[in-house]
Write an enzyme that holds these catalytic residues in place. Structure first.
Site, mmCIF file in Angstrom:
data_model
loop_
_atom_site.group_PDB
_atom_site.id
_atom_site.type_symbol
_atom_site.label_atom_id
_atom_site.label_comp_id
_atom_site.label_asym_id
_atom_site.label_seq_id
_atom_site.Cartn_x
_atom_site.Cartn_y
_atom_site.Cartn_z
ATOM 1 N N ASN A 37 0.839 -1.198 0.061
ATOM 2 C CA ASN A 37 0.026 0.045 0.063
ATOM 3 C C ASN A 37 1.037 1.139 0.081
ATOM 4 O OD1 ASN A 37 -1.600 1.959 0.486
ATOM 5 N ND2 ASN A 37 -2.338 1.405 2.553
ATOM 6 N N LYS A 39 0.138 4.292 -0.167
ATOM 7 C CA LYS A 39 -0.389 5.470 0.259
ATOM 8 C C LYS A 39 -0.210 6.598 -0.476
ATOM 9 C CE LYS A 39 -0.163 3.236 4.710
ATOM 10 N NZ LYS A 39 -0.318 3.165 6.214
ATOM 11 N N HIS A 125 -9.505 1.159 4.931
ATOM 12 C CA HIS A 125 -8.456 1.285 5.414
ATOM 13 C C HIS A 125 -8.622 2.479 6.658
ATOM 14 C CE1 HIS A 125 -4.112 2.594 6.518
ATOM 15 N NE2 HIS A 125 -3.912 1.479 5.819
ATOM 16 N N GLU A 127 -6.892 4.797 7.882
ATOM 17 C CA GLU A 127 -6.727 6.286 7.512
ATOM 18 C C GLU A 127 -7.920 6.952 6.891
ATOM 19 O OE1 GLU A 127 -2.922 5.651 5.607
ATOM 20 O OE2 GLU A 127 -2.090 4.931 7.557
ATOM 21 N N GLU A 197 -5.890 -4.947 10.541
ATOM 22 C CA GLU A 197 -4.924 -4.146 10.816
ATOM 23 C C GLU A 197 -4.950 -3.231 11.847
ATOM 24 O OE1 GLU A 197 -2.659 -2.773 6.810
ATOM 25 O OE2 GLU A 197 -4.421 -1.391 7.151
ATOM 26 N N GLY A 203 2.230 2.031 10.851
ATOM 27 C CA GLY A 203 3.343 3.225 10.693
ATOM 28 C C GLY A 203 3.797 3.443 12.068
ATOM 29 N N SER A 243 3.018 -2.187 10.513
ATOM 30 C CA SER A 243 4.675 -2.435 10.768
ATOM 31 C C SER A 243 5.132 -3.595 10.544
ATOM 32 C CB SER A 243 4.849 -2.002 12.169
ATOM 33 O OG SER A 243 4.357 -0.483 12.452
ATOM 34 N N GLY A 264 2.532 -1.332 4.367
ATOM 35 C CA GLY A 264 2.633 0.285 4.025
ATOM 36 C C GLY A 264 4.112 0.681 3.837
HETATM 37 P P1 PGA Z 1 2.398 0.261 7.773
HETATM 38 O O1 PGA Z 1 1.104 0.306 7.038
HETATM 39 O O2 PGA Z 1 3.126 -1.061 7.190
HETATM 40 O O3 PGA Z 1 3.375 1.174 7.421
HETATM 41 O O4 PGA Z 1 2.359 0.120 9.179
HETATM 42 C C1 PGA Z 1 0.293 -0.720 6.869
HETATM 43 C C2 PGA Z 1 -1.141 -0.191 6.289
HETATM 44 O O5 PGA Z 1 -1.378 1.008 6.658
HETATM 45 O O6 PGA Z 1 -1.552 -0.748 5.436
#
Ligand code: PGA
Length: 280
Positions: A37, A39, A125, A127, A197, A203, A243, A264
């Protein structure tokens, strides 16, 4: 002989029952996926260059038994689609509109995404849920539209830190799935990949322990079984996200109900992304 059967796996002295059991197990084996992803990262030129390098790598060294997906910003979709065609890597968007077409300035519909050649879209997601206030009802509408437009959906769910600390993580995820997803028919569910998630892990550098991931994935599979039956539950792919990196991927992926990852930050570094795919 079973098509694609690994050499030497089947024993010559098996009876019919054992052979049929083996074939069924192969048939029902879940699809393993690593989805990157991106983003809101990389301009068009950077994104195309990056996609080309990923495509080249997997053309030479196809991912064994797993699917790799790049989920890019909208502006990259068409260009990346041309690069990936007819390659080893699939393409997805990160969001779609909740309406099919019309006067919705700034929105991009599921059908438009499909027309670029993309096969997947991420919906729900955290976000999107947090910054754009997308609720379960809206996400359900987007999911139905995406499926009707011919896309597969990576449907995200997960609790925030306070919910986990209060021991409410299972209830929260259950509600997100029941309201966002479980209105679908069994046929429509075949187009769904679930991504668990935990929001506190996205993140942040904090990762769910392999046991925490397994507990939730097992729980989610149980919810799917209750609603759609054993076959659907056994076949649905459930990804972990939050992460995930080369140093922890193999341990998380080793859990029986974890079928891959939604990645991510680490999907933006070629070596890390490849190492995660190879961990699967
Ligand atoms: P991250 O994000 O691997 O940076 O924690 C995962 C995601 O938001 O899909």
């Amino acid at each position: 002989m079973v098509v694609g059967e690994p050499a030497g796996k089947r024993k010559s002295n098996w009876n019919d029952y054992q052979t049929i059991k083996y074939i069924l197990k192969q048939y029902y084996m879940r699809k393993k996926i690593v989805a990157g992803n991106w983003k809101m990262n990389m301009n068009l030129e950077e994104g195309l260059k990056f996609a080309k390098s990923i495509e080249q790598y997997f053309s030479e060294k196809p991912p064994a038994g797993s699917e790799v997906i790049l989920c890019t910003p909208f502006i990259h979709l068409q260009g990346v689609s041309e690069i990936l065609k007819p390659g080893k890597v699939a393409l997805g968007a990160q969001n779609c509109a909740s309406e099919s077409s019309g006067a919705f300035t700034g929105e991009v519909s599921a059908a438009m995404i499909k027309s670029t050649g993309a096969q997947y879209v991420i919906i729900g997601h955290s976000e999107r849920r947090t910054y754009y206030h997308e609720d379960d009802r809206l996400l359900n509408k987007k999911t139905v539209l995406a499926i009707n437009s011919g896309l597969n959906v990576i449907f995200c769910c997960g609790e925030i830190k306070e919910e986990r600390e209060a021991g409410k993580h299972l209830i929260v995820v259950k509600r997100q799935l029941e309201d966002g997803l479980f209105t679908l028919s069994s046929e429509e569910m075949k187009k769904i990949v679930i991504a668990y998630e935990p929001v506190w892990a996205i993140g942040t550098g904090l990762t769910a322990t392999p046991d925490q991931a397994q507990e939730m994935h097992h729980y989610i599979r149980g919810l799917v079984r209750e609603k759609y039956g054993k076959e659907c539950a056994e076949q649905i792919t459930i990804l972990y996200g939050g992460s995930c990196k080369p140093s922890n991927a193999a341990e998380i992926f080793s859990k029986p109900d974890v079928d891959g990852g939604l990645i991510g930050g680490a999907s933006l570094k070629k070596e890390d992304f490849i190492a995660i795919v190879e961990a699967l």
